[in-house]
Design an enzyme around this catalytic site. Structure first.
Site, PDB file in Angstrom:
ATOM      1  CB  SER A 101      -0.953  -0.040   1.199  1.00 40.65           C
ATOM      2  OG  SER A 101      -1.890   1.006   1.148  1.00 40.65           O
ATOM      3  CG  ASP A 242      -2.834   4.026  -1.557  1.00 38.81           C
ATOM      4  OD1 ASP A 242      -3.526   3.820  -2.577  1.00 38.81           O
ATOM      5  OD2 ASP A 242      -2.888   3.292  -0.555  1.00 38.81           O
ATOM      6  CG  ASP A 244      -2.991  -0.584  -2.468  1.00 37.03           C
ATOM      7  OD1 ASP A 244      -3.008   0.591  -2.043  1.00 37.03           O
ATOM      8  OD2 ASP A 244      -3.585  -1.509  -1.892  1.00 37.03           O
ATOM      9  CG  ASP A 246      -6.277   0.607  -1.026  1.00 37.44           C
ATOM     10  OD1 ASP A 246      -5.447   1.546  -0.930  1.00 37.44           O
ATOM     11  OD2 ASP A 246      -6.349  -0.327  -0.202  1.00 37.44           O
TER      12      ASP A 246
END
Length: 448
Positions: A101, A242, A244, A246
């Site tokens: 992440s 960010d 990833d 999400d």
């Protein structure tokens, strides 16, 4: 009961430190065995972000899954919500996202999704964890039943089309100048393309990943670059993802940051006006500002709080029938569209709301004045600082000072060795004072 591998968002740690090829191999074997149910040909999809270690972990997972008889479909760099969507869309038994992440490049992680596209429950994660440290040689597939691996091409186009379909068919953002910061992460390709296809004039930054630069001075955890770029090119809006993709934060046309609390307020207001809220309220975590709670109450809406972690927000949403939730950090969950936080989809919804109101982002996305909120992190190497007598006394004294004029929240991070100390209230000086006292006590205990 404490778990060895799984935290609040899957397995996460330093690549070749906690997260080794051997562990990834065993996770693949264990998860593959748990989801190897029924007589059909079993399938797992695997996506990743842009970290260098993704190659290593991906190959180890493939070996693990194929060894227990699961076919593997490799997606390459894709956002976490795209993996969740494709797991369900492709009728897979399991979905895997290789990502840490918003963490730096030398960390990585493994997130798992069930066939419905939702993150796994604690019970299933525990079942997988129990298997990881056992001898799984008896569970290996016979040579003729081993799985195959195949890399899929052009899956990014499927996700772009999915994201666009969350908007009305005739929706166009023609004439809107957008700066999108992809954090040199998993959204580096799909986010600029989706915005361009919808008519935006797109200026992309953080869109040149090299394996090392994910989240480095870009993205939602370092929005200064985006804020400066929005001012430089006089954009109408800035979008920060960010690593990833999400989570999302917004920058208005003045270069000011808009956090997840404001975005949830915008969405809640819009959905309420359109009669689209399934419950009279939204779900957020204990970190969300009291200003959001008061603002929603003024509109007859409730704020239901959960522990930190988008999985806990989603669990409460599903249990109680809410369709809007999220975190101050930018995880925005719109369950009418997605089974997890989706930065791109949330950004498109905000863009549509801005366009409908024909007002600048600074007006649309400033719904309330947040209370002064101070958040500080104290890193520690070992032990349990929160159990120290000095820390316990400092927390009690701080809560007594705040009394009913604010709140104090101290918690260990679920993804890194950090104690987070948050205070908020109407009096900034008082909040700063009590947070400083607790941080000092935690720091002393951590250094002992």
């Amino acid at each position: 009961m404490a778990r060895t591998y799984f935290g609040t968002d899957g397995i996460r740690g330093r690549a070749n430190g906690i997260l080794t090829p051997e562990l990834a191999l065993r996770v693949g074997m264990a998860a593959g065995f748990v989801f190897h149910r029924g007589e059909h040909r079993h399938r797992v999809v695997i996506g990743k972000d842009t970290r260098l270690s993704g190659y290593m972990i991906e190959n180890a997972l493939v070996a693990g899954f194929t060894s227990v008889g699961m076919d593997v479909l490799l997606l390459g760099p894709m956002p976490t919500p795209a993996v969740a969507m494709l797991t369900h869309s492709m009728r897979a038994d399991l979905g895997v996202m290789i990502s840490a992440s918003h963490n730096p490049f030398d960390d990585n992680g493994i997130k798992l999704f069930g066939p419905d596209g939702y993150k796994l429950s604690d019970a299933i994660e525990s079942e997988i964890e129990d298997l990881i440290n056992t001898d799984m040689s008896s569970r290996l597939a016979q040579p003729a039943q081993m799985g195959r691996a195949k890399r899929l091409e052009s899956v990014h186009a499927r996700y772009i089309e999915f994201a666009k379909r969350t908007l009305p068919r005739n929706q166009s953002f023609e004439g809107i100048r957008v700066v999108v910061d992809c954090a040199n992460g998993a959204g580096y390709r799909v986010a600029p393309e989706a915005l361009w296809e919808l008519g935006c004039e797109v200026i992309a930054i953080g869109d040149k990943p090299d394996g090392f630069n994910i989240n480095h001075e870009v993205g939602s955890t370092a929005p200064e670059a985006l804020m400066a770029k929005v001012r430089e090119v006089r954009a109408d809006i800035g979008i920060a993802l960010d690593g990833d993709a999400d989570r999302v934060l917004i920058v208005d046309e003045k270069g000011h940051l808009v956090d997840g609390d404001q975005l949830m307020a915008v969405v809640a207001e819009s959905f309420q006006d359109e009669g689209r809220l399934t419950r009279a309220g939204i779900v957020a975590t204990v970190m969300s500002n009291l200003g959001l709670e008061r603002h929603l109450a003024g509109r007859g809406l409730s704020l239901v709080r959960t522990p930190v972690g988008d999985r806990y927000v989603l669990e409460r949403m599903r249990a109680d029938g809410y369709n809007v939730g999220g975190e101050q950090s930018g995880h925005i969950i719109l369950s009418d569209y997605s089974t997890t936080g989706d930065g791109l989809v949330a950004a498109l919804q905000v863009l549509a709301m801005v366009q409908r109101r024909q007002k600048p982002v600074s007006e649309v996305c400033h719904c309330f004045d947040p209370l002064p909120q101070i958040l500080k992190n104290v890193r520690y190497k070992k032990g349990r600082p929160l159990e120290d007598d000095g820390v316990i006394k400092a927390i009690a004294a701080a809560e007594l000072k705040l009394n009913s004029h604010g709140r104090l929240l101290i918690r260990p991070s679920g993804t890194e060795p950090v104690i987070r100390v948050m205070g908020e209230g109407d009096d900034r000086a008082l909040v700063e004072s009590v947070v400083a006292d607790v941080v000092e006590a935690v720091g002393s205990a951590a250094a002992a």
